[in-house]
Write a protein that holds these residues in place. Structure first.
Motif: not given
Length: 401
Positions: A267-273
């Motif tokens: 999963r991507y981090s929230e920042d990357r998402r």
């Protein structure tokens, strides 16, 4: 050798595999066929990564390969007696081996990241591969590697030590000196060699992946002055005409038939998402710069904002209607962001395997990160199959079968 245990072929030639990884090159070679239906079967594999070794064993046990075979851990210490003993397990002897294949690990030759040279221990693995070829003396060998091998130097001089005020490059520091050394070694052990690069998309792979290929013939069976494309005529084209086949796309690879299992992915981090949500299919970080703001792009890129180069892999979202870029060993790093065209996630393990053309039932072993790595390091199956078929065509034409 006659193969009565599998429907893959009624007659097969034995091959052994070195630096086998998860078996992409092996599987592609195994499904290759001559015009009369003759193929290859494995007698032995050598791989020191424990997860990849277990993947190979699981695939052989599941019947994905045409025979069961031993997986040894280290090509560097492999003696002829070790090879002979292991081959007996699969009902073969050294004299039965018609082909040795392998892809010696290549980070020291890669243009991605810190580039090394032949003097790097990892660069020496190419010569370990050739030492085994010299011991076994197969009719043919097939070695694949990164394209950067063709321009690498025997000794690497860092960029900050070059320039108009620096001492001239020595012969060993000149680009291409590693290739000259490798070709000389291939000639010393008695092989005619055809070498060059091949793009996997030109052979039916739904992926743009350029690899260096080396075909060796013990008995000088290749046509004089042959090129890679002479041995492996391309089957697919970027701009097809007439009855030519076009490049296969990401959609061709993973959309149909539907992948049966729930997707497994890191999963991507929230920042990357957050940044990926702003980027449409087929674009990358440049979309932030050109359509959101320069400030947003600079924040997203962090320290890479001031680096040089195209940085095409940063925040890249894939396009259904193009081939995939070269799969890397992790799809979640900032510079290797293989985001799904529609969803806010990277390609799943199953989708990664589809792009590399492994069958859905191929049993990769290990954690999600380890499986991504195995799949990303593999040779595209269509490219390996085309290379295997090139050797089979030579064998068939020379043997009159």
């Amino acid at each position: 050798m006659t193969d009565s245990s599998s429907g893959l072929a009624s007659k097969t030639h034995t091959y052994i595999s070195l630096f086998s990884g998860a078996g992409g090159l092996d599987y592609g070679v195994e499904i290759a066929r001559s015009s009369s239906g003759i193929g290859f079967r494995s007698g032995l594999a050598v791989e020191n990564d424990s997860n990849a070794s277990e993947t190979l064993r699981a695939a052989a046990s599941a019947g994905i390969f045409s025979s069961t075979f031993e997986v040894l851990p280290d090509a560097r210490s492999l003696g002829i007696d070790d090879i002979r003993h292991s081959l007996k397990i699969s009902g073969n002897d050294v004299e039965d081996v018609a082909l040795v294949v392998g892809g010696p690990p290549c980070p020291s030759f890669s243009t991605a990241g810190k580039r090394g040279a032949v003097e790097d221990d990892r660069g020496q693995l190419v010569f370990d591969f050739l030492d085994v070829v010299d011991k076994v003396k197969p009719r043919f060998f097939l070695m694949e590697n990164v394209k950067g091998l063709l321009s690498s130097a025997v000794k690497h001089r860092p960029l900050d030590q070059r320039g108009v005020n620096a001492a001239p490059l020595t012969r060993e520091e000149q680009l291409g000196s590693a290739l000259r050394l490798i070709l000389r070694r291939m000639e010393e052990i008695g092989y005619q060699v055809v070498q060059g690069t091949a793009n996997s998309a030109n052979y039916g792979s739904p992926q743009l992946r350029h690899r260096a290929l080396f075909f060796g013939s013990r008995d000088s069976e290749f046509p004089a002055d042959a090129t890679i494309e002479d041995l492996m005529p391309r089957t697919h084209h970027k701009d097809p005409s007439g009855e030519q086949l076009g490049w296969r796309t990401l959609r061709d690879a993973i959309k149909y038939p539907p992948i049966p299992d729930p997707p497994e992915f890191q999963r991507y981090s929230e920042d990357r998402r957050k940044w990926f949500e702003m980027i449409p299919a087929g674009s990358n970080w440049r979309h932030l710069r050109d359509n959101v703001s320069v400030e947003a792009a600079a924040i997203a890129m962090g320290g890479a904002w001031n680096s040089t180069g195209g940085r095409v892999g940063f925040y890249r979202r894939l396009d259904w209607d193009r081939p995939s870029p070269t799969l890397l060993t992790s799809p979640v790093q900032k510079a290797t962001g293989f985001c799904h065209p529609d969803e806010l996630r990277p390609l799943s393990i199953q989708e990664y395997a589809r792009v590399q053309e492994f069958p859905d039932e191929y049993p990769f072993v290990g954690s999600i990160a380890q499986r991504y790595r195995q799949i990303g390091n593999a040779v595209p199956i269509s490219l390996a199959k085309a290379a295997g078929e090139a050797i089979l065509r030579i064998m068939e034409s020379r043997d009159g079968s």
